[in-house]
Design a protein around this motif. Structure first.
Motif, short mmCIF file in Angstrom:
data_model
loop_
_atom_site.label_atom_id
_atom_site.label_comp_id
_atom_site.label_asym_id
_atom_site.label_seq_id
_atom_site.Cartn_x
_atom_site.Cartn_y
_atom_site.Cartn_z
N TYR A 272 31.82 38.53 43.22
CA TYR A 272 31.40 37.81 43.91
C TYR A 272 31.50 37.18 45.15
O TYR A 272 33.32 38.44 45.52
CB TYR A 272 31.81 36.69 43.01
N PHE B 146 33.51 29.89 40.23
CA PHE B 146 31.80 31.31 40.70
C PHE B 146 30.98 31.11 40.09
O PHE B 146 30.94 31.03 38.89
CB PHE B 146 33.29 33.02 41.28
N MET C 220 27.08 27.41 43.55
CA MET C 220 28.09 26.50 44.19
C MET C 220 28.41 26.15 45.61
O MET C 220 29.81 24.70 45.53
CB MET C 220 29.20 28.19 44.34
N ASP C 221 27.77 26.49 46.46
CA ASP C 221 28.20 24.98 47.86
C ASP C 221 27.44 23.66 47.53
O ASP C 221 27.96 22.60 47.61
CB ASP C 221 26.39 25.81 48.31
N ASP D 289 31.30 32.87 47.05
CA ASP D 289 30.83 31.40 45.89
C ASP D 289 32.19 31.37 45.59
O ASP D 289 31.75 31.13 44.38
CB ASP D 289 30.42 32.79 45.12
N THR E 119 25.13 31.52 44.68
CA THR E 119 25.74 30.75 45.97
C THR E 119 25.05 29.14 45.83
O THR E 119 25.64 28.54 46.31
CB THR E 119 25.01 31.56 46.94
#
Ligand SMILES: Cc1ncc(COP(=O)(O)O)c(C=O)c1O
Length: 418
Positions: free
Chosen positions: A91, A260, A266-267, A95, A263
């Protein structure tokens, strides 16, 4: 009503409640073997020396201001390397999300994915998913597992519940059971998630997996830790991994966790936690980064730590096997990982010397506490039915001597029942 409906209906941790009662007895001078809390006594299980030195060093260097909202860059880089080298999962740094332990990350996963009323599927017994459902307004779908499969869910268990669900919350090694997914079971569950997502229309929210692997380095013997993306790479966009140093480095009070995953998720988790401010202290983050890079120190620590945990679990397991062989209504599942033993005290319907008939698992745990001075947590505290006579025995807070001594008292307590 003076508080929100959510706050009013919030239930506290049953484990902490029980542990409070045990601590009150200890404060009164009772000698109790306390196997309730999923924590470590630092005098028995200190954190790695290199990590401790790294923390004081980082403070001396002046790392006392705000860390970046997603974690200091050196820690996210260290997590990338560690996760790639030890788990084979790749990752990018962006992320990885760091927080003050893994709890805020689990909560952020729920908030990022679940709308009120969405279905969240999780096996019972399991740790805290009921509370995260409550906090996020999710509709919990609890799937009972069985001792025949080490209390791990199978594809057949979860299959009827995945249609339309938003999240499947899984954990291995599992709190409270100390058991783990077999490769086959996890593969079959992954295949169900892949199949379910194929039925979802473009733009529809997919089914995600929250994969809590906080205990993954704490495994014993030949047991192997499996995870969804290694088994089924096509699941990469749908799996949020929960990890951290709390359990595997005996560092529950250091408060460094990381997650993780895809994206886009995670954002959003980063934005949520940024507002909450649930960051790990900056000095602890820097020290963790330095420690994760010390390959030999990590290996030496894990080797000694696992040996010590395993010894306590084995003594308990062998003790229960002996009692079972001697005809008592007890059983246990061979420990595979984490710091827990699943033990059965099948005592419902038995009468105590005081003439009280034991009914629920709570009655049984109180009898064992009073008579054997042994404190254990019923699986009902983890969402299982109160009639289930299975218990979690957590070894991190008790010395080997006190565990050994408790087995004789348990035998005497069992002997007294009619
Ligand atoms: C399965 C599992 N996940 C997460 C946590 C929380 O860990 P942390 O102390 O890092 O918040 C625990 C703690 O008991 C746990 O058992």
């Amino acid at each position: 009503m003076t508080v929100s409906k959510m706050a009013q209906n919030l239930i506290g941790s049953e484990i902490i409640k029980l542990a409070g009662e045990v601590n009150a007895m200890i404060a009164k001078g009772e000698q109790i073997c306390n196997l309730t809390i999923g924590d470590f006594d630092p005098s028995l299980y200190p954190i790695p020396g290199e990590l401790r030195a790294g923390i004081t060093e980082a403070y001396a260097e002046g790392h006392t201001n705000y860390p970046p909202a997603n974690g200091v860059a050196v820690l996210r880089k260290a997590v990338v390397d560690f996760t790639r080298d030890r788990l084979g999962l790749t990752y990018p740094e962006n992320d990885i999300l760091v927080a003050g332990g893994s709890r805020p990350l689990i909560y952020a996963t729920y908030l990022a994915l679940v709308d009120p009323g969405d279905k969240v599927v999780f096996p019972t017994p399991s740790w805290n998913n009921n509370h995260y459902c409550h906090l996020s307004g999710a509709t919990p779908v609890m799937v009972e597992t069985s001792p025949d499969n080490n209390f791990m869910p199978t594809a057949a268990d979860v299959a009827p519940h995945l249609e339309g669900a938003t999240l499947l919350a899984l954990c291995s090694p599992l709190n409270p059971t100390g058991t783990m997914f077999s490769r086959k079971d996890l593969e079959e569950i992954c295949d169900l998630v892949i199949a379910e997502n194929k039925t979802r229309a473009e733009g529809e929210k997919p089914l995600y997996i929250l994969y809590d692997q906080i205990y993954w380095m704490l495994t014993f013997g030949n047991t192997e830790h499996y995870d969804p993306v290694n088994l089924r790479p096509e699941l990469r966009d749908y799996v949020i991994y929960i990890d951290g140093i709390s359990k595997c480095f005996a560092a529950t009070g250091v408060r460094v966790g990381y997650a993780f995953g895809p994206t886009v998720v995670m954002d959003k988790m980063k934005s949520i936690l940024g507002h909450v401010g649930a960051w790990a202290p900056k000095a602890e983050q820097i020290a963790t980064a330095r420690f994760l890079h010390q390959v030999d120190a990590v290996d030496v620590f894990l080797d000694e730590f696992k040996t010590q945990v395993r010894e306590s679990l084995d003594v308990l397991y062998e003790g229960f096997k002996e009692l079972k062989n001697d005809g008592y209504s007890v059983d246990a599942i061979e420990p595979m990982g984490a710091i827990y033993l699943s033990a059965k005290l099948d005592l419902a319907g038995k009468t105590t010397p005081g003439g009280h008939t034991l009914q629920t698992s709570k009655d049984i745990s109180f009898y064992i506490l009073e008579e054997a001075k042994l404190a254990v947590v019923p699986f009902s505290a983890f969402g299982s039915d109160a009639s289930l006579g299975w218990f979690r025995l957590s070894v991190g807070g008790a010395s080997l001597d006190s565990i050994q001594a408790s087995l004789g008292r348990l035998r005497a307590a069992l002997q007294q029942l009619n």
